[in-house]
Design an enzyme around this catalytic site. Structure first.
Site, PDB file in Angstrom:
ATOM      1  N   LYS A   1      70.013  39.098  46.606  1.00 41.73           N
ATOM      2  CA  LYS A   1      70.524  37.806  46.129  1.00 41.73           C
ATOM      3  C   LYS A   1      71.665  38.029  45.134  1.00 41.73           C
ATOM      4  O   LYS A   1      71.588  38.926  44.280  1.00 41.73           O
ATOM      5  CB  LYS A   1      69.366  37.039  45.468  1.00 41.73           C
ATOM      6  CG  LYS A   1      69.687  35.595  45.082  1.00 41.73           C
ATOM      7  CD  LYS A   1      68.437  34.918  44.527  1.00 41.73           C
ATOM      8  CE  LYS A   1      68.680  33.478  44.101  1.00 41.73           C
ATOM      9  NZ  LYS A   1      67.463  32.850  43.541  1.00 41.73           N
TER      10      LYS A   1
ATOM     11  N   SER B   1      66.516  28.237  45.375  1.00 39.67           N
ATOM     12  CA  SER B   1      67.906  28.606  45.385  1.00 39.67           C
ATOM     13  C   SER B   1      68.207  29.822  46.262  1.00 39.67           C
ATOM     14  O   SER B   1      69.357  30.063  46.610  1.00 39.67           O
ATOM     15  CB  SER B   1      68.365  28.915  43.957  1.00 39.67           C
ATOM     16  OG  SER B   1      67.633  30.030  43.436  1.00 39.67           O
TER      17      SER B   1
ATOM     18  N   SER C   1      62.132  29.581  43.746  1.00 42.06           N
ATOM     19  CA  SER C   1      63.249  29.969  44.620  1.00 42.06           C
ATOM     20  C   SER C   1      63.010  31.154  45.542  1.00 42.06           C
ATOM     21  O   SER C   1      63.860  31.471  46.372  1.00 42.06           O
ATOM     22  CB  SER C   1      64.492  30.241  43.788  1.00 42.06           C
ATOM     23  OG  SER C   1      64.985  29.026  43.302  1.00 42.06           O
TER      24      SER C   1
HETATM   25  N1  GLN Z   1      64.622  24.570  42.503  1.00 43.53           N
HETATM   26  C1  GLN Z   1      64.315  24.937  41.159  1.00 43.53           C
HETATM   27  C2  GLN Z   1      65.484  24.604  40.273  1.00 43.53           C
HETATM   28  O1  GLN Z   1      66.381  24.006  40.740  1.00 43.53           O
HETATM   29  C3  GLN Z   1      63.959  26.386  41.094  1.00 43.53           C
HETATM   30  C4  GLN Z   1      65.118  27.285  41.044  1.00 43.53           C
HETATM   31  C5  GLN Z   1      64.740  28.722  40.978  1.00 43.53           C
HETATM   32  O2  GLN Z   1      63.595  29.113  41.134  1.00 43.53           O
HETATM   33  N2  GLN Z   1      65.743  29.531  40.705  1.00 43.53           N
HETATM   34  O3  GLN Z   1      65.523  24.907  39.139  1.00 43.53           O
END
Ligand code: GLN
Length: 510
Positions: free
Chosen positions: A80, A155, A179
């Site tokens: 990532k 994400s 994420s």
């Molecule tokens: N979807 C969550 C957010 O927008 C989690 C994001 C993540 O785990 N990086 O913060």
């Protein structure tokens, strides 16, 4: 080529050990697969063909000298784009870091290099890991390999999609509020969020330091466990890293694969079902729980009353930490610099750069976080959120006195259509309803693919949560569930995904 890219990391490790394939061959097969399908999927922001092949050649040379560094030496991986990679641009999905080439490796990346895994490239993500659909990437969205008009989760949608589309056997994700697990659920892949402190955060560009955790993305539980054994463990460069001996997760997953759950106490979380949960997701969840009962587990319902406030607490704590972390992108130190005409002051350069370099979601959270931390509102918002965080940890403690693991659907819905929730931040935030409590409390969790929704034929995921430090339990139970489900289906769920690109080779047809 297709048959090689369809093999799991564990199978590829065996092939390499048996001398049936070289790392260069299988790295090339994955690079070719990326060239074939990534125009449609867009899982990668950057592919490092030359670097990956050079690392593969080194791995082959080591192996021929009898010096392989471990089972995964030579098995390629995608990373990532939120983890620093020396010599390889790291953007975090943001314009503000465009062209930034880190002078150092994140500890996770360094451990991949030491273990000999060639790095195929950097995967797409929501800008600074803020989002649940990968649509907030400044470089365009990733598409779900099951249906290219749908989101791959976020994400870390790029990491999940790369593994689901057979572009990489393994990937690294990061999980701040879900994420790793949520993209796993909506792409039919496995994702693990380790115990907070179990995997070093050094070189992981921070979204929210007290929540961020890197972890494995894979097609099977065993593959995730093997990868966790490589990246996990104490790191002097991360002061929140836990100093202790961890058991072998590979062993835990291998034991779990018998499918025997005799004596295991499983708690179904009351607050993670009912209104707002897609009926097809709940149907698969209920069936999976029944399978666990058949395999010997004792299932009870467990209420965690504070979990209903988790989302609200998270969306105060996360923006608060993020607003502080993102202050370092000031046009002076990294990446983009926009210089307005005339003789601008440093502050004007900073303002113009941040205006052009940050996307809407990032700006929204900086404003929210700054507000929550401002002196007049600190107690009313940030302070309250921290109290809720404590209550959530207590709910977990009480639950784990009664049961060994907690289970829930990983995400309330299957993959939604691109654009469907983009203009509605709250609808987007709701995707992480089930995953956020684990981040607030620091406990480990896994998402295992557990079927297809009857209506839309898209994958669903089941989440297994365990007490902090009991990551081995997550692998044992996850592997057991995977085995029980695959016995039902007669093979891996991903085999039922519509095939992108070259469907079969003559070898597959034979
Ligand atoms: N979807 C969550 C957010 O927008 C989690 C994001 C993540 O785990 N990086 O913060």
């Amino acid at each position: 080529m297709m048959s090689l890219v369809r093999r799991t990391a564990a199978a590829l490790a065996d092939d390499l050990a048996a001398g049936e394939v070289t790392s260069v061959e299988l790295t090339e097969a994955h690079l070719d697969r990326i060239a074939e399908v990534d125009g449609d999927v867009h899982a990668f922001l950057q592919v490092d063909r030359d670097g990956a092949l050079a690392q593969a050649a080194e791995s082959d040379a080591r192996r021929s000298r009898g010096e392989a560094r471990g089972p995964l030496d030579g098995v390629p991986i995608a990373v990532k784009d939120v983890l620093a990679t020396r010599g390889l641009a790291t953007t975090c999905g943001s314009k503000i870091l465009e062209g930034w080439v880190p002078p150092y490796d994140a500890t996770v990346v360094q451990r991949l290099r030491v273990a000999g895994l060639p790095i195929l490239g950097k995967t797409n993500m929501d800008e600074f890991a803020m989002g649940s659909s990968t649509e907030h990437s400044a470089y365009g969205p990733t598409h779900n390999p099951w249906d290219l008009d749908r989101i791959p989760g976020g994400s870390g949608g790029g990491s999940a999609a790369s593994v689901a589309a057979y572009e990489a056997p393994l990937a690294i994700g990061t999980d701040t509020g879900g994420s790793i697990r949520q993209p796993g659920a909506v792409t039919g892949t496995v994702g693990v969020k380790p115990t907070y402190g179990g995997v070093s955060r050094y070189g992981l560009v921070a979204l929210a330091n007290s929540l961020d955790q890197a972890g494995p993305v894979s097609r099977t539980v065993l593959d995730a466990a093997m990868l966790h054994d490589v990246i996990g463990g104490h790191d002097l460069r991360d002061s929140t890293s836990i100093k202790q001996d961890w058991p072998s997760f590979t062993e835990a997953a291998t034991q779990g694969a018998s499918g025997d759950l005799a004596g295991l106490k499983v708690g179904v979380i009351t607050e993670m079902q009912g209104d707002g949960w897609q009926p097809g997701v709940m149907a698969r969840f209920t069936e999976s729980v029944e399978l666990m009962v058949k395999a010997g587990a004792e299932v009870v319902e467990v209420s965690c009353p504070s979990f209903v406030h988790a989302l609200a607490a998270y969306y105060l704590i996360l923006p608060a930490e993020a607003s502080s972390n993102l202050a370092k992108f000031d046009a002076m130190r990294y990446g983009l610099r926009v210089t307005p005409d005339g003789d601008p002051s440093a502050e004007e350069v900073m303002r113009a750069t941040r205006d052009a370099g940050f996307g809407d979601e990032v700006k929204r959270r900086i404003i929210l976080g700054t507000y929550a931390l401002s002196s007049g509102y600190y107690d009313a918002y940030y302070g309250q959120a921290q109290k809720i965080r404590t209550l959530i940890s207590r709910d977990f403690d009480a639950a784990f006195e009664r049961v060994d693991v907690l289970v829930s659907p990983t995400a309330p819905t299957t993959a939604f259509r691109l654009g469907e929730k983009l203009d509605d931040p709250i609808a987007m935030y709701l995707n992480d309803l089930a995953t956020i409590p684990a981040n607030l409390a620091g406990v480990p969790g896994i998402s295992v693919p557990n079927g297809l929704d009857d209506e839309d034929s898209l994958p669903t995921g089941l989440q297994v949560l365990a007490p902090a430090l009991a990551d081995d339990r997550v692998y044992r139970v996850g592997a057991a569930l995977e085995r029980l489900l695959s016995d039902e289906w007669g093979g891996p769920l991903l085999d039922r995904a519509p095939t992108l690109g070259s469907a079969t080779t003559t070898e597959d047809q034979a």
